[in-house]
Design a protein around this motif. Sequence first.
Motif, short mmCIF file in Angstrom:
data_model
loop_
_atom_site.label_atom_id
_atom_site.label_comp_id
_atom_site.label_asym_id
_atom_site.label_seq_id
_atom_site.Cartn_x
_atom_site.Cartn_y
_atom_site.Cartn_z
N UNK A 125 42.48 25.17 42.71
CA UNK A 125 41.13 24.68 42.46
C UNK A 125 40.77 23.66 43.53
N UNK A 126 39.53 23.67 43.98
CA UNK A 126 39.06 22.69 44.95
C UNK A 126 38.70 21.42 44.21
N UNK A 127 39.41 20.33 44.50
CA UNK A 127 39.15 19.07 43.84
C UNK A 127 38.01 18.29 44.51
N UNK A 128 38.01 18.29 45.85
CA UNK A 128 36.98 17.53 46.59
C UNK A 128 35.76 18.42 46.79
N UNK A 141 27.61 25.20 41.64
CA UNK A 141 27.15 25.28 40.26
C UNK A 141 27.65 24.11 39.42
N UNK A 142 26.83 23.67 38.47
CA UNK A 142 27.23 22.62 37.54
C UNK A 142 28.13 23.14 36.43
N UNK A 143 28.15 24.46 36.23
CA UNK A 143 28.84 25.02 35.07
C UNK A 143 30.10 25.80 35.41
N UNK A 144 30.29 26.15 36.67
CA UNK A 144 31.46 26.92 37.07
C UNK A 144 32.23 26.19 38.16
N UNK A 145 33.57 26.24 38.14
CA UNK A 145 34.37 25.52 39.13
C UNK A 145 34.52 26.31 40.43
N UNK A 146 34.88 25.61 41.48
CA UNK A 146 35.23 26.24 42.75
C UNK A 146 36.73 26.51 42.71
N UNK A 147 37.11 27.76 42.88
CA UNK A 147 38.53 28.13 42.80
C UNK A 147 38.95 28.91 44.05
N UNK A 148 40.25 28.89 44.32
CA UNK A 148 40.83 29.75 45.35
C UNK A 148 41.46 30.93 44.62
N UNK A 149 41.01 32.14 44.95
CA UNK A 149 41.45 33.35 44.25
C UNK A 149 41.91 34.37 45.28
N UNK A 150 42.94 35.10 44.96
CA UNK A 150 43.47 36.12 45.87
C UNK A 150 43.66 37.45 45.17
N UNK A 151 43.26 38.52 45.84
CA UNK A 151 43.68 39.87 45.47
C UNK A 151 44.27 40.53 46.72
N UNK A 152 45.07 39.75 47.43
CA UNK A 152 45.65 40.18 48.70
C UNK A 152 45.41 39.17 49.78
#
Length: 280
Positions: A125-128, A141-152
């Motif tokens: 997850x991006x904290x900063x 977005x105010x309602x969804x977090x910024x995440x690091x996601x991988x499918x490869x």
Amino acid sequence: MRYFTVDAFAQEPFGGNPAGVVLLNGNTPFPEDEIMRKIAAEMRYSETAFVQQNGPEEFTVRYFTPAAEVDLCGHATIAAFSVLREEGIAKEGTNCINHTKAGDLEIFVGKKILMEMATPEIVGKIEDTKHLEQIMGGKSSDTLPIKIVSTGLPDIIFPVGSIEELNALTPDMESLSKFSEDLKVVGVHAFALSNDGFTAHVRNFAPLYDIPEESATGTANAALTYYLFRHGIIPEGAQCRYMQGEAMDRPSVVSTEMRTNGSVYVGGNSYILAKGELNL
């Protein structure tokens, strides 16, 4: 070696995301890495797929940007197997195995090419968020977090509140390249949810790999599909459609499926624009 220019995720020329495809002669060895990188740079597309045939339904594919090799590229895979189908090498209606540096992936060759992605995972997850928002030139977005996601390949999934805000993003490419390098990600995949027949409208930025913006991105849209599933926005078994490339005047439709076994598939059509021989 034969080369092809292919518009992936498109049914007409000059749409979708262009990729280079190079077919090796049968199972001959791959050229030296630097030669493949130079071919990719010469073709000037974001990615070029180099395809080695190992058996009737088994292939090894390596992917190069003009700057470096990457483990996997969704749109170049769709392009490559569209070429294999049209050249009669991969038969329509079959399942093929694609050996990649991101793992062995299943490809269904039909009217539409469907590729299985690597096992999806949320990497972090991006904290900063404020720093990344400054880099992106827009608020998340105010309602969804910024995440690091991988499918490869790991991508930063960056939600924004509306399509208008998505279109207004103006990333600082130099800062984004450094940010991506520090986090060991490909880039940022920004999205805005929609109710206009598409699951979301998306934009993808990967300046670390000499791709300021990409018009269709299979791996990142697969990552987004898993992100939406994990955050309860789409159910298990959902079929998604993403609109990408509008800001580049190359509209692309990327289809994904969130399978009930937890895997993610990405699909689309391609248009073969040109082909020829490499004189090396």
